[in-house]
Motif scaffolding. Structure first.
Motif, short mmCIF file in Angstrom:
data_model
loop_
_atom_site.label_atom_id
_atom_site.label_comp_id
_atom_site.label_asym_id
_atom_site.label_seq_id
_atom_site.Cartn_x
_atom_site.Cartn_y
_atom_site.Cartn_z
N GLN A 105 7.27 1.33 -0.22
CA GLN A 105 7.99 1.90 -1.35
C GLN A 105 9.44 1.42 -1.32
O GLN A 105 10.36 2.18 -1.04
CB GLN A 105 7.91 3.43 -1.32
CG GLN A 105 6.49 3.96 -1.40
CD GLN A 105 6.42 5.48 -1.32
OE1 GLN A 105 7.45 6.16 -1.22
NE2 GLN A 105 5.22 6.01 -1.36
N GLY A 142 0.82 -1.20 0.00
CA GLY A 142 0.00 0.00 0.00
C GLY A 142 0.85 1.25 0.00
O GLY A 142 2.02 1.22 -0.39
N GLN A 143 0.28 2.34 0.52
CA GLN A 143 0.93 3.64 0.42
C GLN A 143 2.26 3.72 1.17
O GLN A 143 3.12 4.54 0.83
CB GLN A 143 -0.02 4.72 0.94
CG GLN A 143 -0.43 4.52 2.40
CD GLN A 143 -1.29 5.64 2.93
OE1 GLN A 143 -1.04 6.82 2.62
NE2 GLN A 143 -2.29 5.31 3.74
#
Length: 347
Positions: A276, A272-273
């Motif tokens: 990364q 998800g957000q």
């Protein structure tokens, strides 16, 4: 003359001034001793009439806001506890439990999330015990022989007896508390709340393993504990057939949770957000976090079905995206905030 002799016989002090002074002195001493005895007896008598007089402790109020680190005595030795006091000196407390790889210097809630900022203005004390790697916050049978553990874990005793006694001396209630944890701490939070209903009104599990009796789970826990500190699970709950495994399985003791305010969360495992990855090690960690969260979701969904079959309500949060990592747990803590403050009357 006869009358005078009679008066002297009735009142010999008149005939002998020294004897008179001695007798007066003795009477005064007896009077003083009698008054002293009466004064000493009064508190004891009052205690017999009303026990609250003899045993009442001075009223205490928790510090109004601020942060503190203390060491609390336990059977395991002094345990470090990080505390953020209720903003207005309230008596409510929220225990935040760490994960499998809990550190010995700080509770990860204090630096991996913004938990302190989230609750700084609320009238609830955040209690963050430090340590307990691979412990499941349980009372173990023995110390782990694989890593030569110097002491036997007794975390349930610490969190439900020794630590509450200390907090009570600082103005925190023994009965107006919540407990929330992630992963290992998630199942532990439900276990503590289920068996210590007089202490906890709220319990929360974030990405917890709530169906420990499911196929493969006991073996998975064994492997995980070896990787996190080389701990031997047999020292914790005994061999897989030992009843202690069932005692610590939320799926099994689910009926004991009736009446508690509950918050249960696990994400899908899909990145998800907050995922990364950039370096190779990031991709490895993200892959591990995906698998762990998917397993937590299966456990939590099974637990939800079990609770529904018993007619026991709970708040459930199953985000479509999210892995087994701290940013997501910090977000879920914020989502649970209103329910926690309502339950503890700590706004």
């Amino acid at each position: 003359m006869h009358e005078a002799q009679t008066d002297l016989a009735k009142n010999p002090d008149i005939s002998n001034p020294d004897d008179s002074r001695n007798r007066i002195s003795k009477r005064i001493k007896r009077r003083i001793l009698g008054l002293a005895a009466t004064a000493l007896a009064l508190p004891l008598t009052a205690g017999l009439i009303s026990g609250s007089v003899a045993t009442a402790a001075p009223a205490r109020t928790a510090p109004a806001g601020g942060y503190e680190e203390v060491f609390v005595d336990s059977s395991m030795g002094p345990i470090k506890v990080q505390i953020q006091w209720a903003s207005r000196g309230g008596n409510a407390a929220l225990y935040l439990l760490d994960g499998l790889r809990a550190r010995d210097d700080r509770n990860a809630w204090s630096f991996e999330t913004n938990a302190l900022e989230q609750y700084r203005g609320d009238n609830v004390t955040l209690v963050m015990p430090v340590g307990g790697q691979s412990s499941f916050y349980s009372d173990w049978y023995a110390n782990s022989n694989l890593n030569r553990q110097p002491v036997t874990y007794k975390w349930e005793t610490f969190l439900t007896q020794e630590l509450p006694a200390y907090l009570e001396s600082r103005g925190v209630s023994r009965t107006n508390n919540g407990v929330l944890g992630l992963s290992m701490g998630g199942s532990a939070a439900l276990t503590l709340a289920a068996y210590h209903r007089d202490q906890f009104k709220f319990a929360g599990s974030l990405s917890g393993y709530l169906n420990i009796s499911a196929p493969g789970m006991r073996e998975a826990i064994r492997v995980a504990m070896v990787s996190a500190g080389s701990f031997n699970v047999d020292a914790m709950w005994g061999p897989p057939w030992n009843p202690a495994w069932l005692r610590n399985d939320p799926f099994v003791f689910a009926p004991e949770l009736a009446g508690l305010s509950l918050y249960i969360s696990a994400a899908s495992g899909l990145p998800g957000q907050f995922d990364q990855p950039r370096r190779p090690v990031d991709f490895v960690n993200t892959g591990s976090a995906i698998g762990l969260e998917a397993l937590a979701l299966m456990n939590s969904r099974a637990f939800q079905l079990r609770m529904n079959s018993l007619g026991i309500p709970a708040t459930y949060s199953f985000p479509a995206n999210g892995t087994h990592s701290w940013p997501y747990w910090g977000a879920e803590l914020w989502k649970a905030r209103g329910q926690i403050l309502d339950t503890l009357n700590a706004w």
